[in-house]
Design a protein around this motif. Structure first.
Motif, short mmCIF file in Angstrom:
data_model
loop_
_atom_site.label_atom_id
_atom_site.label_comp_id
_atom_site.label_asym_id
_atom_site.label_seq_id
_atom_site.Cartn_x
_atom_site.Cartn_y
_atom_site.Cartn_z
N LEU A 116 0.80 -1.15 0.13
CA LEU A 116 0.03 0.06 -0.07
C LEU A 116 0.71 1.28 -0.15
CD1 LEU A 116 -2.73 -1.04 2.57
CD2 LEU A 116 -2.77 -1.44 0.08
N GLY A 117 0.87 1.94 -0.99
CA GLY A 117 1.72 3.18 -1.24
C GLY A 117 1.07 4.23 -0.44
N SER A 118 -0.19 4.14 -0.25
CA SER A 118 -0.78 5.16 0.15
C SER A 118 -0.63 5.29 1.90
CB SER A 118 -2.31 5.35 0.18
OG SER A 118 -2.97 4.04 0.47
N LEU A 119 0.20 4.26 2.33
CA LEU A 119 0.14 4.33 3.94
C LEU A 119 1.19 5.41 4.43
CD1 LEU A 119 -0.90 2.37 6.42
CD2 LEU A 119 1.23 1.21 6.15
N LYS A 120 1.97 5.86 3.76
CA LYS A 120 2.87 6.95 4.12
C LYS A 120 1.88 8.26 4.29
CE LYS A 120 7.89 5.74 2.92
NZ LYS A 120 8.22 5.46 1.91
N ASP A 121 1.23 8.39 3.32
CA ASP A 121 0.41 9.53 3.39
C ASP A 121 -0.64 9.60 4.40
OD1 ASP A 121 1.47 10.44 0.90
OD2 ASP A 121 -0.01 9.50 -0.34
#
Ligand SMILES: [Zn+2]
Ligand SMILES: [Zn+2]
Length: 153
Positions: A116-121
């Protein structure tokens, strides 16, 4: 190609766990090395019982206490991630011993690691919203896997 990367990764994980145990003067019996091997692969996030079955196939005299002890030590050394569940069925990830999201099938209990790339955001948003210093996170998605949806499992 992907396979080679996987096996290199598994070997790297195995060696990392091994050197941590050596550093702490832990006695390295063949049974304990077999536990490390199962955890380095960590296919499907095994339970202690599953690890025990795997190790016992190779070393029939292994006790489940040995498995518990080895897994707990690796947990204390941050070399294995424990996923606790309310029903007491703990699962272990020795392949990725750091916090990461999981997708859990409530029918067959399969556990996958989604990327999940969006976890950082999301983490940034949490910090902004709460002012917390974030040390850890636990993100679980529960549902029904493809196999269970099609009735194959
Ligand atoms: Zn399933
Ligand atoms: Zn995982």
């Amino acid at each position: 190609m992907k396979k080679r990367t996987d096996s290199a990764n598994i070997e790297q994980r195995f060696n990392q766990m091994l050197s941590k145990l050596k550093k702490h003067d832990f006695r390295l019996t063949p049974q304990r090395l077999a536990v490390l091997k199962v955890l380095a692969v960590s296919k499907g996030h095994p339970t202690v019982e599953r690890i025990y079955e795997n190790v016992r196939a190779e070393f029939p005299t292994t006790s489940i206490a040995t498995i518990y002890k080895t897994v707990n030590l690796l947990k204390q050394l941050n070399e294995v991630l424990e996923l606790g569940f309310p029903d007491g069925s703990n699962r272990y990830d020795g392949n990725k011993p750091y916090p990461h999201p999981h997708v859990i099938c409530t029918k067959c209990k399969k556990i996958l690691d989604p990327n999940l790339g969006s976890l950082k955001d999301l983490t940034k948003e949490v910090i902004k919203e709460t002012g917390f210093l974030i040390l850890n996170h636990r993100v679980d998605f529960f549902g029904t896997c493809r196999d269970c949806q099609s009735g194959r499992a």
